[in-house]
Design a protein around this motif. Structure first.
Motif, PDB file in Angstrom:
ATOM      1  N   LEU A   1       0.838  -1.196   0.000  1.00 32.06           N
ATOM      2  CA  LEU A   1       0.000   0.000   0.000  1.00 32.06           C
ATOM      3  C   LEU A   1       0.874   1.247   0.000  1.00 32.06           C
ATOM      4  N   GLY A   2       1.915   1.258   0.833  1.00 33.51           N
ATOM      5  CA  GLY A   2       2.799   2.409   0.883  1.00 33.51           C
ATOM      6  C   GLY A   2       3.523   2.637  -0.422  1.00 33.51           C
ATOM      7  N   GLY A   3       3.909   1.564  -1.088  1.00 34.79           N
ATOM      8  CA  GLY A   3       4.625   1.677  -2.355  1.00 34.79           C
ATOM      9  C   GLY A   3       3.727   1.719  -3.573  1.00 34.79           C
ATOM     10  N   LYS A   4       2.411   1.764  -3.367  1.00 37.86           N
ATOM     11  CA  LYS A   4       1.419   1.762  -4.454  1.00 37.86           C
ATOM     12  C   LYS A   4       1.636   0.577  -5.391  1.00 37.86           C
ATOM     13  N   GLU A   5       1.799  -0.599  -4.789  1.00 34.62           N
ATOM     14  CA  GLU A   5       2.003  -1.821  -5.569  1.00 34.62           C
ATOM     15  C   GLU A   5       0.996  -2.893  -5.168  1.00 34.62           C
ATOM     16  N   LEU A   6      -0.212  -2.461  -4.799  1.00 33.70           N
ATOM     17  CA  LEU A   6      -1.227  -3.409  -4.349  1.00 33.70           C
ATOM     18  C   LEU A   6      -1.651  -4.347  -5.475  1.00 33.70           C
ATOM     19  N   GLY A   7      -1.979  -5.594  -5.093  1.00 31.74           N
ATOM     20  CA  GLY A   7      -2.638  -6.539  -5.980  1.00 31.74           C
ATOM     21  C   GLY A   7      -4.085  -6.697  -5.551  1.00 31.74           C
ATOM     22  N   TYR A   8      -4.792  -7.618  -6.196  1.00 29.77           N
ATOM     23  CA  TYR A   8      -6.221  -7.768  -5.921  1.00 29.77           C
ATOM     24  C   TYR A   8      -6.519  -8.248  -4.502  1.00 29.77           C
ATOM     25  N   ALA A   9      -5.647  -9.038  -3.931  1.00 30.05           N
ATOM     26  CA  ALA A   9      -5.940  -9.608  -2.615  1.00 30.05           C
ATOM     27  C   ALA A   9      -4.867  -9.237  -1.596  1.00 30.05           C
ATOM     28  N   SER A  10      -4.195  -8.119  -1.790  1.00 26.63           N
ATOM     29  CA  SER A  10      -3.114  -7.723  -0.895  1.00 26.63           C
ATOM     30  C   SER A  10      -3.646  -7.311   0.471  1.00 26.63           C
ATOM     31  N   ASP A  11      -2.879  -7.659   1.514  1.00 28.17           N
ATOM     32  CA  ASP A  11      -3.130  -7.114   2.834  1.00 28.17           C
ATOM     33  C   ASP A  11      -2.749  -5.642   2.846  1.00 28.17           C
TER      34      ASP A  11
ATOM     35  N   ALA B   1      13.942  -4.768 -15.629  1.00 29.65           N
ATOM     36  CA  ALA B   1      13.237  -5.719 -16.489  1.00 29.65           C
ATOM     37  C   ALA B   1      12.845  -6.962 -15.710  1.00 29.65           C
ATOM     38  N   ALA B   2      13.757  -7.423 -14.861  1.00 31.06           N
ATOM     39  CA  ALA B   2      13.474  -8.615 -14.056  1.00 31.06           C
ATOM     40  C   ALA B   2      12.312  -8.362 -13.108  1.00 31.06           C
ATOM     41  N   TYR B   3      12.334  -7.199 -12.452  1.00 32.08           N
ATOM     42  CA  TYR B   3      11.296  -6.894 -11.468  1.00 32.08           C
ATOM     43  C   TYR B   3       9.927  -6.821 -12.144  1.00 32.08           C
ATOM     44  N   ARG B   4       9.879  -6.177 -13.325  1.00 33.46           N
ATOM     45  CA  ARG B   4       8.615  -6.138 -14.063  1.00 33.46           C
ATOM     46  C   ARG B   4       8.140  -7.554 -14.383  1.00 33.46           C
ATOM     47  N   HIS B   5       9.068  -8.411 -14.809  1.00 29.98           N
ATOM     48  CA  HIS B   5       8.710  -9.787 -15.154  1.00 29.98           C
ATOM     49  C   HIS B   5       8.165 -10.529 -13.925  1.00 29.98           C
ATOM     50  N   PHE B   6       8.847 -10.354 -12.796  1.00 27.36           N
ATOM     51  CA  PHE B   6       8.401 -11.019 -11.565  1.00 27.36           C
ATOM     52  C   PHE B   6       6.983 -10.568 -11.191  1.00 27.36           C
ATOM     53  N   ARG B   7       6.746  -9.252 -11.260  1.00 26.82           N
ATOM     54  CA  ARG B   7       5.430  -8.724 -10.869  1.00 26.82           C
ATOM     55  C   ARG B   7       4.341  -9.253 -11.795  1.00 26.82           C
TER      56      ARG B   7
ATOM     57  N   GLN C   1       3.730 -12.887 -10.879  1.00 24.00           N
ATOM     58  CA  GLN C   1       3.028 -12.953  -9.595  1.00 24.00           C
ATOM     59  C   GLN C   1       1.548 -12.596  -9.780  1.00 24.00           C
ATOM     60  N   HIS C   2       1.295 -11.568 -10.556  1.00 26.07           N
ATOM     61  CA  HIS C   2      -0.076 -11.131 -10.819  1.00 26.07           C
ATOM     62  C   HIS C   2      -0.854 -12.220 -11.558  1.00 26.07           C
ATOM     63  N   ALA C   3      -0.226 -12.811 -12.586  1.00 29.66           N
ATOM     64  CA  ALA C   3      -0.901 -13.864 -13.362  1.00 29.66           C
ATOM     65  C   ALA C   3      -1.185 -15.083 -12.507  1.00 29.66           C
ATOM     66  N   SER C   4      -0.263 -15.432 -11.623  1.00 25.28           N
ATOM     67  CA  SER C   4      -0.475 -16.617 -10.780  1.00 25.28           C
ATOM     68  C   SER C   4      -1.620 -16.383  -9.807  1.00 25.28           C
ATOM     69  N   ARG C   5      -1.782 -15.151  -9.351  1.00 25.48           N
ATOM     70  CA  ARG C   5      -2.902 -14.866  -8.445  1.00 25.48           C
ATOM     71  C   ARG C   5      -4.223 -14.925  -9.177  1.00 25.48           C
ATOM     72  N   LEU C   6      -4.263 -14.408 -10.404  1.00 22.29           N
ATOM     73  CA  LEU C   6      -5.503 -14.502 -11.173  1.00 22.29           C
ATOM     74  C   LEU C   6      -5.856 -15.949 -11.480  1.00 22.29           C
ATOM     75  N   ALA C   7      -4.832 -16.776 -11.682  1.00 23.00           N
ATOM     76  CA  ALA C   7      -5.063 -18.195 -11.981  1.00 23.00           C
ATOM     77  C   ALA C   7      -5.175 -19.028 -10.714  1.00 23.00           C
ATOM     78  N   GLU C   8      -4.961 -18.390  -9.566  1.00 16.90           N
ATOM     79  CA  GLU C   8      -5.032 -19.053  -8.261  1.00 16.90           C
ATOM     80  C   GLU C   8      -4.084 -20.256  -8.167  1.00 16.90           C
ATOM     81  N   VAL C   9      -2.853 -20.032  -8.607  1.00 16.17           N
ATOM     82  CA  VAL C   9      -1.808 -21.048  -8.437  1.00 16.17           C
ATOM     83  C   VAL C   9      -0.674 -20.411  -7.645  1.00 16.17           C
ATOM     84  N   ARG C  10      -0.072 -21.188  -6.754  1.00 15.66           N
ATOM     85  CA  ARG C  10       0.988 -20.652  -5.905  1.00 15.66           C
ATOM     86  C   ARG C  10       2.312 -20.568  -6.643  1.00 15.66           C
ATOM     87  N   ALA C  11       2.618 -21.586  -7.418  1.00 17.56           N
ATOM     88  CA  ALA C  11       3.927 -21.670  -8.067  1.00 17.56           C
ATOM     89  C   ALA C  11       3.834 -21.202  -9.504  1.00 17.56           C
ATOM     90  N   VAL C  12       4.886 -20.539  -9.963  1.00 20.13           N
ATOM     91  CA  VAL C  12       4.956 -20.142 -11.363  1.00 20.13           C
ATOM     92  C   VAL C  12       5.807 -21.155 -12.116  1.00 20.13           C
TER      93      VAL C  12
END
Length: 895
Positions: free
Chosen positions: A647-657, A846-852, A855-866
């Motif tokens: 929240l502080g870094g404005k990087e919230l996802g759909y289900a972030s605390d 570039a790496a950080y964008r790829h990771f995010r 991470q976002h796609a895995s949450r939408l697909a509801e899978v823990r591992a990429v």
């Protein structure tokens, strides 16, 4: 001007001419007061009402008052001095005044019975005269009946010399009220009274207790009565008690799309009656008439009024204005309906002015037609009819758009036979047909459909719901078959349908709006998270209706205003306010995920929007949680919310605390206790599960001294802690912190403290050792695994730790690093300043964008591992290389 206006009115209105001939004093009154509207104060001063000798004297005075009111209304309206609002308001005020006076006089005539008393409460009882229809909406027409219902709170007996039951007393009272208002004398009547809207109609009792009315509405109330009771308004007696009793019957807590069918059938009955009686010239009941405008407004009230109290209105015009303000209809559509309603109602009055007759039928004679046309500002009948038909066509078009034929009444879908064979265990194997539609494991899909058809939940559905379900499934089978992952898509849709099938309104929504099926299938195809979100919050199906709204970029100022309005509507009801927050937040999340799936947002922009949503929600929570504290010493708390982490870094996802801390700056003696109570209340409002679901999970462990610390801190205490006691990891956390909501002065103080702390001079070697050691401790509970992009070596946390180290080590000489602009932007700042090599910075970005994104796609697909591939491993190595460059010699390298 007065003489000309009056002369014109006399030529147009036979009623007015007869009145002036019989009562010349009415003409003199009109000449003296034509320029002023007839006000309630003037009605009260028209006669010495309190000194009138009994009901018969009142009967005469009320009729003379009506003559005066009608004379002025007719003349002012025809002269263009009185807009529609004045006409309908004045005649409604006259009706209310007459009812109140009639009730008092009728009560006085029954003095021998004494006071009716409640058998349970022992309280004195008063008749509640309920106005329905246009009078209930304060939009009465000038020659209308008035629709009334008589209700009283409790059964019991009277206390006078002649004891009788409350029911008998109020029956006598009601009959006397009707006589006073509707009896025809030499001066005419005040209003005709229609009691047919009461429970059981003409065959029912004239009066009814609260208990009897409630039982009737619960057990026998019909859909058309819900429509009628929208306008129910108490003129005398316990208005609040009546509203509390009737509101649950009229307004459902959920979105009630089943109202469409009932309203459509009621309208069809009217249309059949119009056709049977050849009433096409009737501007109220005919096509494009007044009733259709009313139906449009009221169907939105029935569907949404339970959730949106702003729609719990009585009048048609104010409801149309609310529909426009709430963007439930297009502005142009509402404007056309408002213009048509104004035109039709003014025309209705001119038809009635002629002979003071309750008519809405266009005239047939040439003279009458010419007079009506000229009164409406047209040169002749043809020009008038052209203008009228424009308005009628507008009404008809908008009515048909709102009440168009739903899926369940449309021709059978081509796959209806397939679903019927599955339901009835037909001999035809459905798998080949499913395979042709695109399903990958058609046999498995066929088995799933058969299991659904044989399930208890499906078989126990009411017949109407099962019919809707059967109408929905074939088009959904077809749509899902044409999308990516058709088998999974259909499975998700079936699970959703089963989940919502017990609520007939949701099935009605989908059948009433078949265009939603494609959007629903596309969202379920794109994400299992979305389908699960809809299962938890099926009310969000409503968001599928209007693509303009669903895919509109959020206007946060407007949305914050709408949320504030919703919270104000539920002032004093904390549970309703908590639900309002949840409905708002869920709807915005759903819109954002739909836009995300449609490719409208970059990941960074989406995170910004989700963070803005959290900001708006937290601001409203703070404001109204504080107003819910009764012993507060100020209406505006000196209190602020600070967001950390995503929240502080404005990087919230759909289900972030939400990582939060609470600060205050208030010298009042009660401040520590009050703000601690506020923090606890906010925590409850944010985290409790209500009927509307969950809002946010929050984490308060980043406050000073963590879980052992105070829930709220003063600004001074926070500054002292950060400067003197905080650990390095707490300063790392401070790099991703910002003021979110509350007192802006405290927010500015926090930002000043944050910058001062981050800009402290530190020993780079010691700092590096602390950062590496902290990262090692984290791995003890969250091991580095390549399929976990957050915790992997060279993953998200490592990239964030790198940036946090650079800030703490160099902000004293490079203050630009304290800007809370996110990991990617700050890597660029560090590279431009020469703190890290530009190529290493670009690789890490570039790496950080790829990771995010992963991470976002895995949450939408509801899978823990990429999925771990060469590209991911290469990005891990890029971040690890930057880590090794910065932290060489301080601990084990990342590679």
């Amino acid at each position: 001007m007065p003489e000309t206006a009056i002369a014109g009115a006399r030529r147009f209105s036979f009623y007015l001419e007869r009145l002036f001939q019989a009562r010349p004093e009415r003409l003199a009154e009109l000449e003296a007061h034509l320029q002023q509207p007839f006000t309630p104060e003037e009605m009260a001063a028209f006669a010495s009402w309190d000194t009138l000798d009994g009901a018969d004297a009142l009967i005469g005075a009320l009729r003379r008052l009506r003559q005066a009111v009608m004379a002025r209304l007719i003349a002012r309206d025809l002269a263009g001095l009185a807009p529609l609002d004045e006409v309908v308001t004045t005649i409604s005020q006259l009706a209310d005044f007459s009812i109140v006076r009639a009730e008092a006089a009728a009560r006085a005539s029954l003095a021998r019975y004494g006071t009716p008393t409640g058998e349970d409460s022992g309280d004195a009882q008063q008749l509640i005269v309920v106005t329905m229809g246009k009078l209930g909406g304060f939009e009465l027409n000038v020659s209308s009946d008035i629709d009334l219902i008589f209700v009283y709170p409790e059964d019991g007996e009277t206390t006078g010399a002649r004891v009788t039951s409350n029911h008998e007393y109020f029956t006598r009272l009601g009959k006397e009220i009707i006589r006073i208002i509707s009896e025809t004398t030499a001066d005419g009547l005040v209003f005709r009274v229609d009691m047919r809207l009461r429970p059981y109609g003409d065959s029912g009792p004239l009066v009814m207790s609260f208990a009897a009315l409630e039982n009737y509405l619960l057990t026998q109330g019909r859909e058309w009565e819900r429509y009628a009771w929208i306008k129910g308004r108490a003129v005398t007696g316990d208005a609040a008690g009546l509203a509390e009793l009737v509101r649950p019957f009229v307004y459902r807590k959920y979105l009630d799309y089943g109202a469409y069918g009932a309203m459509r059938e009621l309208h069809a009955q009217i249309r059949r009656e119009v056709a049977r009686r050849d009433m096409a010239a009737n501007i109220k009941l005919g096509p494009g008439g007044i009733r259709e405008v009313e139906f449009i407004a009221q169907v939105f009230q029935l569907i949404r009024g339970g959730r949106e109290k702003r729609l719990q209105l009585k009048g048609t015009r104010e409801t149309l204005a609310a529909l426009k303000a709430m963007h439930l209809m297009e502005d142009d559509a509402v404007s056309e309906l408002e213009a048509a309603y104004d035109y039709l109602r003014r025309l209705e009055h001119r038809l009635q002015y002629v002979d003071d007759a309750q008519t809405q039928t266009l005239p047939e004679t040439e003279d009458a037609r010419r007079a009506i046309a000229h009164s409406m500002g047209a040169e002749g009948w043809d020009a008038f009819m052209a203008a009228l038909n424009v308005h009628r066509r507008h009404v008809t078009r908008h009515f048909e758009q709102v009440f168009f034929l739903p899926t369940e009444n449309a021709p059978a879908h081509p796959l209806a036979g397939l679903w019927r064979d599955i339901r009835e265990n037909g001999e035809t194997d459905p798998a080949p047909a499913l395979a042709r539609l695109g399903y990958e494991d058609a046999a498995a899909v066929a088995r799933q459909l058969a299991a659904l058809a044989g399930s208890q939940r499906y078989r126990q559905l009411p017949a109407t719901s099962q019919h809707k379900f059967d109408a929905l499934l074939p088009p959904l089978i077809e749509v899902a078959g044409g999308l990516a992952q058709p088998d999974a898509t259909l499975s998700r849709i079936l699970a959703l349908l089963e989940a919502v099938s017990r609520r007939a309104s949701y099935l009605a929504l989908l059948t009433e709006y078949p265009q939603t099926l494609q959007r629903l299938a596309q969202l379920c195809s794109a994400s299992s998270w979305v389908s699960g979100y809809l299962m938890r919050h099926p009310i969000l199906l409503d968001e599928l209706l209007d693509a303009r709204v669903l895919y509109a970029s959020p206007d946060w100022d407007r949305l914050a205003h709408e949320l504030d309005a919703g919270m104000q509507e539920n002032a004093g009801d904390a549970e309703a306010q908590m639900d309002t927050l949840r409905h708002f937040q869920h709807a915005q999340v759903f819109r954002l995920v739909a836009q995300d799936i449609a490719g409208m947002w970059t990941l960074e922009a989406l995170s910004d929007e989700l963070s803005r949503l959290a900001d708006v929600t937290l601001a409203a929570t703070l404001k109204y949680a504080w107003l819910d504290i009764r012993s507060r010493h100020t209406d505006t708390p000196r209190f602020a919310i600070v967001g950390y982490g995503k929240l502080g870094g404005k990087e919230l996802g759909y289900a972030s605390d939400l990582d939060l801390i609470f600060l205050y700056d208030d010298v009042h003696a009660d401040a520590p206790e009050l703000y601690a109570r506020l923090a606890r209340k906010m925590t409850t409002w944010l985290t409790s599960t209500t009927s509307a679901g969950v809002l946010y999970d929050i984490d308060l462990r980043l406050r000073p001294n963590g879980q052992s610390g105070l829930l709220v801190s003063t600004v001074d205490a926070f500054e002292h802690y950060q400067q003197s006691e905080a650990w390095v990891w707490e300063h790392q956390a401070l790099t991703r912190a910002r003021f979110v909501a509350g007192d802006e002065t405290i927010g500015a103080s926090f930002e000043a403290i944050r910058r001062a702390v981050l800009c402290q001079r530190r020993v780079p070697e010691a700092l590096a050792a602390e950062v590496v050691a902290m990262r090692a401790r984290m791995r003890e509970s969250h091991p580095a695994v390549d399929s976990d992009v957050k915790n992997a070596t060279g993953g998200i946390i490592d990239a964030e730790f790198i940036v946090q180290y650079l800030i703490l080590a160099h902000a004293h000489k490079l203050p630009a690093l304290t800007a809370n602009t996110g990991t990617i932007a700050l890597l660029a700042v560090a590279a431009q300043a020469g703190l890290i090599a530009p190529t290493l910075a670009a690789d890490a970005q570039a790496a950080y964008r790829h990771f995010r994104r992963l991470q976002h796609a895995s949450r939408l697909a509801e899978v823990r591992a990429v999925e771990v591939d060469d590209a991911l491993r290469a990005h891990y190595r890029q971040v690890a290389a930057l880590w090794d460059t910065l932290f060489a010699g301080t601990g084990a390298p990342q590679t």
